[in-house]
Design an enzyme around this catalytic site. Structure first.
Site, PDB file in Angstrom:
ATOM      1  N   SER A 113       0.826  -1.211   0.000  1.00  0.00           N
ATOM      2  CA  SER A 113       0.000   0.000   0.000  1.00  0.00           C
ATOM      3  C   SER A 113       0.856   1.255   0.000  1.00  0.00           C
ATOM      4  O   SER A 113       0.448   2.296  -0.527  1.00  0.00           O
ATOM      5  CB  SER A 113      -0.924   0.004   1.225  1.00  0.00           C
ATOM      6  OG  SER A 113      -1.840  -1.075   1.173  1.00  0.00           O
ATOM      7  N   ASP A 125       1.411   2.948  -3.295  1.00  0.00           N
ATOM      8  CA  ASP A 125       0.301   3.566  -4.020  1.00  0.00           C
ATOM      9  C   ASP A 125       0.489   5.063  -4.224  1.00  0.00           C
ATOM     10  O   ASP A 125      -0.042   5.633  -5.179  1.00  0.00           O
ATOM     11  CB  ASP A 125      -1.021   3.315  -3.284  1.00  0.00           C
ATOM     12  CG  ASP A 125      -1.406   1.844  -3.279  1.00  0.00           C
ATOM     13  OD1 ASP A 125      -0.856   1.092  -4.112  1.00  0.00           O
ATOM     14  OD2 ASP A 125      -2.245   1.448  -2.446  1.00  0.00           O
ATOM     15  N   LYS A 145      12.018 -16.082 -18.851  1.00  0.00           N
ATOM     16  CA  LYS A 145      11.490 -16.660 -17.610  1.00  0.00           C
ATOM     17  C   LYS A 145      11.357 -18.174 -17.741  1.00  0.00           C
ATOM     18  O   LYS A 145      11.730 -18.925 -16.839  1.00  0.00           O
ATOM     19  CB  LYS A 145      10.135 -16.036 -17.271  1.00  0.00           C
ATOM     20  CG  LYS A 145      10.207 -14.558 -16.920  1.00  0.00           C
ATOM     21  CD  LYS A 145       8.816 -13.987 -16.670  1.00  0.00           C
ATOM     22  CE  LYS A 145       8.888 -12.498 -16.363  1.00  0.00           C
ATOM     23  NZ  LYS A 145       7.536 -11.903 -16.169  1.00  0.00           N
ATOM     24  N   GLY A 174      -0.300 -15.643 -25.210  1.00  0.00           N
ATOM     25  CA  GLY A 174       0.076 -14.374 -25.826  1.00  0.00           C
ATOM     26  C   GLY A 174       0.998 -13.536 -24.957  1.00  0.00           C
ATOM     27  O   GLY A 174       0.808 -13.475 -23.745  1.00  0.00           O
ATOM     28  N   GLY A 230       3.447 -15.070 -26.608  1.00  0.00           N
ATOM     29  CA  GLY A 230       4.074 -16.291 -27.102  1.00  0.00           C
ATOM     30  C   GLY A 230       5.494 -16.554 -26.660  1.00  0.00           C
ATOM     31  O   GLY A 230       6.184 -17.381 -27.260  1.00  0.00           O
ATOM     32  N   ASP A 239       0.331 -19.093 -18.429  1.00  0.00           N
ATOM     33  CA  ASP A 239       0.868 -17.777 -18.074  1.00  0.00           C
ATOM     34  C   ASP A 239      -0.242 -16.735 -18.022  1.00  0.00           C
ATOM     35  O   ASP A 239      -0.038 -15.571 -18.343  1.00  0.00           O
ATOM     36  CB  ASP A 239       1.931 -17.376 -19.105  1.00  0.00           C
ATOM     37  CG  ASP A 239       2.749 -16.169 -18.667  1.00  0.00           C
ATOM     38  OD1 ASP A 239       2.942 -15.999 -17.453  1.00  0.00           O
ATOM     39  OD2 ASP A 239       3.185 -15.394 -19.542  1.00  0.00           O
ATOM     40  N   ASN A 261      -3.588  -5.271  -3.995  1.00  0.00           N
ATOM     41  CA  ASN A 261      -3.549  -6.072  -2.766  1.00  0.00           C
ATOM     42  C   ASN A 261      -4.467  -7.285  -2.822  1.00  0.00           C
ATOM     43  O   ASN A 261      -4.290  -8.243  -2.065  1.00  0.00           O
ATOM     44  CB  ASN A 261      -3.932  -5.209  -1.559  1.00  0.00           C
ATOM     45  CG  ASN A 261      -2.767  -4.376  -1.062  1.00  0.00           C
ATOM     46  OD1 ASN A 261      -1.676  -4.424  -1.627  1.00  0.00           O
ATOM     47  ND2 ASN A 261      -2.984  -3.611  -0.010  1.00  0.00           N
ATOM     48  N   LYS A 301       1.910 -19.680 -13.642  1.00  0.00           N
ATOM     49  CA  LYS A 301       2.259 -18.423 -12.978  1.00  0.00           C
ATOM     50  C   LYS A 301       1.197 -18.082 -11.938  1.00  0.00           C
ATOM     51  O   LYS A 301       0.004 -18.098 -12.230  1.00  0.00           O
ATOM     52  CB  LYS A 301       2.351 -17.289 -14.001  1.00  0.00           C
ATOM     53  CG  LYS A 301       2.639 -15.918 -13.376  1.00  0.00           C
ATOM     54  CD  LYS A 301       2.786 -14.852 -14.434  1.00  0.00           C
ATOM     55  CE  LYS A 301       1.478 -14.564 -15.144  1.00  0.00           C
ATOM     56  NZ  LYS A 301       1.618 -13.508 -16.171  1.00  0.00           N
TER      57      LYS A 301
END
Length: 296
Positions: free
Chosen positions: A119, A122, A154, A190, A192, A250, A260, A290
């Site tokens: 927070s 923010d 990744k 996407g 890809g 993904d 949050n 993921k």
């Protein structure tokens, strides 16, 4: 054809500089956040009214050694579950839209500390957050390398950290499996990057090596049961009834202004991706998905 392996970066040292180079960074208004917890946290981090957080200052830390080698820790094997026992896990109730009380599987104080820290971001300028994030990650300068985006790197990192168990599968005795061709599924792929890495690693650059499927409804919506069942049948029909060697998922969506609660908002997506993977991945196969946060 020999498989390609991502390059290995040696250990190196670096200096972290959290000074601000940009002169157009926006200042933070104290009138709107003076009494907030976020402002108190910023004060403790050196915020000076009129100057922003760290603006005009340069802090050099001692040398930090960056270790490239990653150590994976597997979860212990769980007891086998039956359909009846799984049914007992289900509890019906009102949908939760806030993370504050979601501490069944974690320390409530840790959860509160993490939410408070998030927070605090923010009220910061987004460019300041991006610059701080980039400086905290020693590998951000790698970017996307020669792939079309960072998602490919990744997946390359995950594959390498797991001894290439995705692109070079082995049996329980460590013997390489004969799997030519190697079948995989990329859910919510996407643009890809995950598939791009796998095709590059296996030396398959041709578009004939990859075929898109959008389900019976034709919209690729994994929330729809008809699409899941259609994709299951499609995969089984094209893999001799065995399924794919591994599935990658993904999926994600924007939660701007609701960061949050990202985990709660994403539950449905996680469930559908896992369900799809269970229907198309062959026994002994692998699944990588993921997730945002793991409190629940």
């Amino acid at each position: 054809m020999d498989d390609k392996k991502p390059g290995h970066t040696p250990n190196r040292k670096r200096l972290i500089d959290v000074g601000n180079e940009d002169s157009d960074t926006k200042e933070i208004s104290t009138s709107t956040a003076a009494s907030s917890k976020a402002m108190k946290m910023m004060d403790s981090m050196g915020y000076i009214p009129g100057k922003g957080l760290g603006q005009g200052t340069r802090i050099a830390f001692a040398s930090e050694e960056v270790e490239v080698a990653e150590r994976k820790v597997w979860l212990s094997k769980c007891a086998s579950a039956t359909l009846l026992s799984v049914d007992d896990w289900i509890e019906l109730g009102q949908r939760q839209l806030s993370m504050e009380n979601e501490h069944t599987f974690c320390d409530p104080q840790v959860l509160k500390a993490v939410l408070d820290s998030k927070s605090a971001l923010d009220v910061l300028d987004k460019s300041l957050i991006r610059r701080a994030r980039d400086k905290s990650n020693p590998f951000v300068t790698i970017g996307k390398a020669f792939f079309q985006n960072r998602a490919a790197l990744k997946m390359a990192n995950i594959d390498a950290a797991c001894d290439f168990m995705f692109t070079s599968p082995r049996d329980r005795q460590g013997v390489a499996r004969e799997c030519d061709p190697l079948f995989f599924a990329d859910v919510y792929a996407g643009p890809g990057g995950f598939s791009e890495y796998v095709l590059w690693r296996k030396g398959k650059a041709s578009v004939e090596s990859f075929e898109p499927c959008y389900g019976q409804a034709g919209d690729g919506d994994v929330y729809k049961g008809v699409n899941i069942l259609h994709f299951r049948d499609y995969v089984k029909a094209n893999t001799g009834g065995k399924g794919v060697h591994f599935t990658m998922a993904d999926g994600g969506f924007s939660v701007e202004g609701r960061e949050n609660n990202q985990e709660l908002l994403s539950h449905w997506l996680y469930l559908c991706q896992c369900l799809l993977a269970l229907t198309i991945t062959r026994p002994g196969g692998h699944f990588v998905v993921k997730l945002f946060d793991i409190f629940t």
